[in-house]
Design a protein around this motif. Structure first.
Motif, PDB file in Angstrom:
ATOM      1  N   HIS A  32       0.857  -1.182   0.000  1.00 41.29           N
ATOM      2  CA  HIS A  32       0.000   0.000   0.000  1.00 41.29           C
ATOM      3  C   HIS A  32       0.894   1.233   0.000  1.00 41.29           C
ATOM      4  O   HIS A  32       1.917   1.251   0.681  1.00 41.29           O
ATOM      5  N   TYR A  34       0.793   5.491   0.704  1.00 38.28           N
ATOM      6  CA  TYR A  34       0.049   6.614   1.274  1.00 38.28           C
ATOM      7  C   TYR A  34       0.910   7.863   1.168  1.00 38.28           C
ATOM      8  O   TYR A  34       2.147   7.795   1.166  1.00 38.28           O
ATOM      9  N   ALA A  41      -3.408  14.268   7.685  1.00 36.16           N
ATOM     10  CA  ALA A  41      -3.422  12.818   7.876  1.00 36.16           C
ATOM     11  C   ALA A  41      -2.911  12.105   6.626  1.00 36.16           C
ATOM     12  O   ALA A  41      -2.994  12.639   5.522  1.00 36.16           O
ATOM     13  N   PRO A  42      -2.396  10.902   6.785  1.00 37.28           N
ATOM     14  CA  PRO A  42      -2.026  10.117   5.599  1.00 37.28           C
ATOM     15  C   PRO A  42      -3.253   9.838   4.736  1.00 37.28           C
ATOM     16  O   PRO A  42      -4.342   9.588   5.250  1.00 37.28           O
ATOM     17  N   PHE A  44      -4.578   7.577   1.291  1.00 36.83           N
ATOM     18  CA  PHE A  44      -4.291   6.441   0.425  1.00 36.83           C
ATOM     19  C   PHE A  44      -4.001   6.880  -1.010  1.00 36.83           C
ATOM     20  O   PHE A  44      -4.693   7.749  -1.559  1.00 36.83           O
ATOM     21  N   ASN A  95      -5.371  -7.753   9.351  1.00 34.05           N
ATOM     22  CA  ASN A  95      -5.697  -6.617   8.495  1.00 34.05           C
ATOM     23  C   ASN A  95      -4.895  -5.396   8.895  1.00 34.05           C
ATOM     24  O   ASN A  95      -5.267  -4.289   8.588  1.00 34.05           O
ATOM     25  N   MET A  96      -3.785  -5.609   9.577  1.00 33.65           N
ATOM     26  CA  MET A  96      -3.002  -4.452   9.977  1.00 33.65           C
ATOM     27  C   MET A  96      -1.915  -4.171   8.949  1.00 33.65           C
ATOM     28  O   MET A  96      -1.483  -5.071   8.225  1.00 33.65           O
ATOM     29  N   LEU A  97      -1.526  -2.917   8.887  1.00 38.81           N
ATOM     30  CA  LEU A  97      -0.437  -2.495   8.018  1.00 38.81           C
ATOM     31  C   LEU A  97       0.762  -2.119   8.877  1.00 38.81           C
ATOM     32  O   LEU A  97       0.608  -1.480   9.905  1.00 38.81           O
ATOM     33  N   PHE A  99       3.913   0.218   8.476  1.00 40.75           N
ATOM     34  CA  PHE A  99       4.380   1.272   7.592  1.00 40.75           C
ATOM     35  C   PHE A  99       5.896   1.402   7.649  1.00 40.75           C
ATOM     36  O   PHE A  99       6.526   1.177   8.687  1.00 40.75           O
TER      37      PHE A  99
ATOM     38  N   TYR B  31     -13.167  -2.250  10.764  1.00 43.47           N
ATOM     39  CA  TYR B  31     -11.860  -2.190  11.416  1.00 43.47           C
ATOM     40  C   TYR B  31     -11.566  -0.776  11.887  1.00 43.47           C
ATOM     41  O   TYR B  31     -11.863   0.208  11.193  1.00 43.47           O
ATOM     42  N   PHE B  33      -8.277   1.430  13.779  1.00 35.29           N
ATOM     43  CA  PHE B  33      -6.863   1.393  14.139  1.00 35.29           C
ATOM     44  C   PHE B  33      -6.498   2.665  14.897  1.00 35.29           C
ATOM     45  O   PHE B  33      -6.963   3.747  14.557  1.00 35.29           O
ATOM     46  N   TYR B  35      -3.040   4.829  15.770  1.00 35.44           N
ATOM     47  CA  TYR B  35      -1.624   5.003  15.482  1.00 35.44           C
ATOM     48  C   TYR B  35      -1.071   6.156  16.301  1.00 35.44           C
ATOM     49  O   TYR B  35      -1.792   7.089  16.670  1.00 35.44           O
ATOM     50  N   LEU B  45       1.603   1.526  14.809  1.00 34.71           N
ATOM     51  CA  LEU B  45       0.284   0.999  15.138  1.00 34.71           C
ATOM     52  C   LEU B  45       0.250   0.638  16.620  1.00 34.71           C
ATOM     53  O   LEU B  45       1.114  -0.091  17.110  1.00 34.71           O
ATOM     54  N   TYR B  48      -5.580  -2.422  17.143  1.00 32.11           N
ATOM     55  CA  TYR B  48      -6.681  -2.338  16.210  1.00 32.11           C
ATOM     56  C   TYR B  48      -7.819  -3.271  16.618  1.00 32.11           C
ATOM     57  O   TYR B  48      -7.615  -4.266  17.324  1.00 32.11           O
ATOM     58  N   ASP B  56      -5.256  -6.904  18.102  1.00 25.92           N
ATOM     59  CA  ASP B  56      -3.815  -6.874  18.333  1.00 25.92           C
ATOM     60  C   ASP B  56      -3.468  -5.594  19.076  1.00 25.92           C
ATOM     61  O   ASP B  56      -3.639  -4.511  18.542  1.00 25.92           O
ATOM     62  N   PHE B  91      -3.347   9.205  15.557  1.00 27.23           N
ATOM     63  CA  PHE B  91      -4.314   9.060  14.464  1.00 27.23           C
ATOM     64  C   PHE B  91      -5.201   7.854  14.712  1.00 27.23           C
ATOM     65  O   PHE B  91      -4.765   6.814  15.196  1.00 27.23           O
ATOM     66  N   SER B  95     -11.327   1.034   8.371  1.00 27.53           N
ATOM     67  CA  SER B  95     -11.218   0.280   7.128  1.00 27.53           C
ATOM     68  C   SER B  95     -12.456  -0.593   6.975  1.00 27.53           C
ATOM     69  O   SER B  95     -12.958  -1.122   7.967  1.00 27.53           O
ATOM     70  N   GLN B 108      -7.195   2.070   4.342  1.00 27.07           N
ATOM     71  CA  GLN B 108      -7.384   2.698   5.645  1.00 27.07           C
ATOM     72  C   GLN B 108      -7.627   4.193   5.445  1.00 27.07           C
ATOM     73  O   GLN B 108      -6.878   4.871   4.738  1.00 27.07           O
ATOM     74  N   PHE B 110      -7.841   7.725   7.349  1.00 27.91           N
ATOM     75  CA  PHE B 110      -7.337   8.323   8.580  1.00 27.91           C
ATOM     76  C   PHE B 110      -8.151   9.547   8.983  1.00 27.91           C
ATOM     77  O   PHE B 110      -8.596  10.329   8.127  1.00 27.91           O
TER      78      PHE B 110
END
Lengths: 109, 119
Positions: A32, A34, A41-42, A44, A95-97, A99, B31, B33, B35, B45, B48, B56, B91, B95, B108, B110
């Protein structure tokens, strides 16, 4: 494990091109991208899901080499609006990213 | 849709005080999250949720941090007691449901973030 981005920072003049790389020490199945503008904010940009895939958005494109475990983001004929920090993110089995550390891009007139 | 909404946008507090950050995800997203972003550590992260359940929390720095999601439209991140090293931008992102795993297509989104300063 956090993906590694290079370079950490780059300064361009308007109209110049840049390449941002993202590499992983473990198997990479998708990437992904961003962009985060200063103080925002970031947001996509795009996802690459298959090895060999290339995508484009305006004059920003990306490629994904699954075998080499890396992806590259190409910014062509950069504009002032491209300034910001670019992050690649790699998903895990959930489903976590995770970065990368980010690449700070500054485009000057 | 209004997007992910975070409050407050800025928070200044003194060391030892309790801080609560709030997040409203995009309606229909499964979802959520949390951050933390700093110059030194980048975008980390913390925790989430999937369908309001924490999945997690290995990124939560220590017991002073806790997060809850009592329903699908609200989540909080609490720091008690706060310390100067907690100063950062926090943040929240959400999702949609769909594919998961290594080839997840889930984008995602934000929120604008909360800038926390602990003096």
């Amino acid at each position: 494990q956090q993906p590694v981005q290079s370079p950490q920072a780059v300064i361009l003049r308007e109209g110049e091109d840049a390449v941002i790389n993202c590499s992983s020490s473990k198997a990479l199945y998708s990437v992904h991208w961003y962009r985060q503008k200063h103080g925002e904010a970031p947001v996509f940009l795009m996802i690459l899901l298959k090895g060999g895939e290339q995508k484009g958005h305006d004059k920003i494109s990306a490629s994904f080499n699954e075998k080499k475990q890396q992806s590259s983001l190409y910014l062509t004929a950069s504009q002032l609006s491209y300034s910001g920090t670019y992050f690649c993110g790699t998903p895990n089995a959930g489903n976590m990213l995770t970065f990368g550390g980010g690449t700070r891009l500054m485009v000057k007139p | 849709d209004a997007g992910v909404i975070q409050s407050p946008r800025h928070e200044v507090t003194e060391m030892g005080q309790e801080v609560t950050l709030r997040c409203k995800p995009i309606s229909g997203h499964d979802y959520l999250f949390w951050y933390r972003q700093t110059m030194m550590r980048g975008l980390e992260l913390l925790i989430y949720f999937n369908n309001n359940v924490p999945i997690d929390d290995s990124g939560m720095p220590e017991d002073r941090f806790s997060a809850k999601m009592p329903n699908a439209s609200f989540s909080t991140l609490k720091i008690q007691p706060s310390e100067p090293r907690d100063s950062a931008v926090y943040f929240c992102a959400s999702s949609p449901a769909g594919t998961s795993g290594y080839r997840a297509k889930n984008i995602q989104y934000f929120g604008a973030g909360t800038r926390l300063s602990v003096l």
